[in-house]
Design a protein around this motif. Structure first.
Motif: not given
Lengths: 446, 446
Positions: B197, B209, B219, B259, B283, B286
């Protein structure tokens, strides 16, 4: 937990900003760190205790049939305009404008929001009685935050709300809360005395505060010394029984016990002189019955058995969860540090290795650690390369109720030492016996 | 829990404001209630699930050796000026002036405060490694909060922070978090794929992520379909082993999965065409390694083994706890309602009494209730005077994974019906067999 892997920043010096013993000890024992005036971070050991207190509250609330939920910390001002408290609350309410310019606030209490939830979903007496509560952070913008978590600005509170069809039902809810609070405080090792109080900004007729006697208490209290002989103990109670709850209420609130706000000198003088006491107390909870004050203002009505709509009878009930840590310390400490009651101690026992690196001592400590863990207990093992004096001082400061001391000399005779933090008394015994004894002490607690 | 004593305000109609299925189902199943734009109350069943998710996070963090603590929601702006992020954060930060006119804010993340705690108490490399985390409410003042708890303004987040002496140590912490997150999500019944990410406002070099595939994801994601075959399973892992954690990292992050922020068309084209997938993802977490960004800016240094002071290497790691409810529902529902994975279900089984008031049916339900409770399971007993159809619809909507149906006809043959919410398959068996089967299903979970 091994101390070498823990974060327990104990301080040697007394922090100059702390005026009362609980604040001093919470800072020195590495439980909290101030981040702004009246706002604290809870370091790992402090958080662990806070969570134990939370769990006790949740368990006792569930036992009384109350439902846990959670409301947000940030609320719109709208509901507070509706109840008329937006202006009444004054500068203690933290007012906020969001990016859209809307009036918001950090909730100091939640009568408005819970009443809104109730009126949106409940319309029949058949859904009553209903009591919901939350344990959530609150904010009150005190002019002079002080005494650490005892009078902080951001604080953790259990707040509960009952909804009942009649005044009688609501008074049963009031009594039921009194009973569950007595149990809650006793599990935490506290004697909290219900005292007739003043309803203040909350409004309403009936209210009792729960006070823990302590020199540093913010309230002056007057009581019949016979109230301190009362204890709820481990009696079983049927929370649905109106009579049983009323009997406990009568037992615990008939004798004279009042704060200065409601103190009545004439009534007090009827108490036999040798039993009249004046002292100071820390408020750790309060229960209110306020009838239809909010339900009328906000239209929270139900259809009764007669088919007619009527406003519900309500009360609210609070426990100051984060301030309880301070209250427990004020009530339970000595000049060496904190003395945690078994019900709330962050770790059940400390293990002090007198000679770290000595193969036999290390092995004995590891064996004790495993045996206690297997039993469901959490030991804190001081495995640092420090001198015995320093290890003892830290253990005394953080206040675990029991300490096992392990050293080469004792091990030669097959014994370790089990020491009570409260009495200071030590007893030598084989390691297995120490484990067994701790198992007995914590049976039904841990 | 008996439904007659619970607060579960299910809605018959689809709320018009809800655009995605999880938002709709959370409102309809009585899990949440909106109090302001992007701000929700968690009603009893919603709170119960939230707490289960919290407990799973706590357990997995403890397993990895990370220490739980708690920082306040309201912070002073001072530390944010020091790091330079006060202005950088923009309008999403909820800025507040307290009664003394001081600049405060509702914390959207806590790198600054944890770094301040660290630098106040830690000065030697001997106290490293150290990872602390909290599960605390955050606020981000979104312009257009939407999708219920998926993009709310007040949300519950687990945020953790590691402090290490070297980059290598910090990268081990990074890998350790990846492993513990994989375990965490799998326990919740979710497949969350780590994807390379972009570090955005957080700064730093390495970041992944964790994304749950779902049509409603915010996303766009590109991946090699082989990543969806990976599962952590119940393997044992030594979190202190650099090699073991690195091996898991390699296994789960070598195949292409990115992503749109980091998507590289040329690299993606190296994946065999039949395994190239484009989809949408939610998501749910992260992890970051950002080196000495904050420690240098804020002077968080330790004395190394060479006696020289050096800034510590840090990373931070987040799990969106409240949004996980939405993500789980997006990934696990059908047209009748939610289907909770066993690991997070608010109640382990529903009991539906087809003929409330029938002495035999009532007694059989009570016996099942007791037997399940004794086994440590929590049943939800629909003891209302409702028709079977309504009871089934409610149970399907709230999504408990197992339902026991009890009626006079079956009882005549000595059987009840055990139904899987996921498959819809039912099996008749004696009540004791149903209890036993549920015991097996939940062994090691409940």
């Amino acid at each position: 937990m091994r101390l070498s892997r823990y974060f327990l920043p104990v301080l040697k010096e007394n922090p100059s900003e702390a005026q009362i013993v609980s604040h001093r000890l919470m800072l020195r024992a590495g439980l909290i760190k101030q981040s702004a005036a009246g706002i604290y971070s809870w370091l790992p050991m402090g958080f662990k205790i806070l969570r134990k207190l939370e769990n006790i509250v949740h368990e006792e609330q569930a036992r009384a049939g109350h439902l846990a939920m959670l409301m947000p910390t940030i609320q719109s001002a709208d509901l507070w305009h509706e109840s008329g408290r937006y202006d009444a609350f004054g500068d203690e309410m933290l007012r906020i404008k969001d990016r859209g310019g809307r009036e918001m606030l950090f909730t100091p209490t939640a009568e408005e929001l819970i009443t809104d939830i109730f009126r949106s979903h409940v319309s029949s007496y058949k859904d009553l009685p209903l009591t919901m509560y939350q344990i959530q952070w609150k904010f009150r913008d005190e002019v002079r935050p002080r005494f650490g978590v005892m009078r902080g600005r951001e604080f953790l509170m259990k707040d509960g709300y009952n909804f009942d069809l009649t005044k009688e039902d609501a008074l049963h809810a009031y009594n039921r809360h009194l009973v569950s609070y007595l149990r809650t405080y006793e599990r935490m090792g506290l004697q909290a005395i219900p005292m007739r109080a003043d309803s203040g900004a909350m409004g309403g007729d009936d209210t009792h505060e729960f006070l823990v006697l302590a020199e540093t208490g913010e309230s002056e209290v007057f009581y019949d010394s016979a109230v301190t002989d009362l204890s709820f103990g481990d009696r079983e109670i049927d929370y649905s029984s109106v009579e049983d709850c009323a009997a406990v209420m009568e037992e615990f609130t008939t004798k004279y016990a009042r704060t200065d706000e409601t103190h009545d000198e004439a009534l007090f003088n009827e108490v036999p002189e040798e039993r009249r006491r004046t002292a100071r107390g820390i408020e750790v909870g309060q229960i209110f019955y306020f009838g239809t004050k909010y339900s009328e203002a906000m239209g929270a009505t139900v259809q009764g058995p007669d088919g007619k709509n009527q406003p519900v009878h309500m009360g609210s009930h609070g426990i100051g969860v984060s301030r309880l840590l301070g209250a427990i310390i004020e009530a339970s400490h000595d000049d060496k540090g904190i003395i945690w009651p078994e019900g709330v101690t962050p770790f059940h026992a400390g293990i002090v290795n007198l000679k770290q690196g000595d193969a036999e001592a290390d092995a004995a400590c590891e064996a004790l650690y495993s045996a206690l863990t297997l039993m469901g207990l959490e030991p804190l093992y001081d495995d640092r390369n420090e001198r015995a004096g320093g290890k003892f001082a830290s253990m005394d400061l953080v206040g675990l109720p029991w300490r096992i001391t392990v050293g080469p000399r004792g091990l030669k005779n097959g014994v370790v030492e089990l020491t009570s933090r409260r009495t200071g008394e030590s007893e030598e015994m084989p390691p297995e016996a120490a484990v067994q004894k701790l198992g007995q002490i914590y049976a039904g607690i841990a």
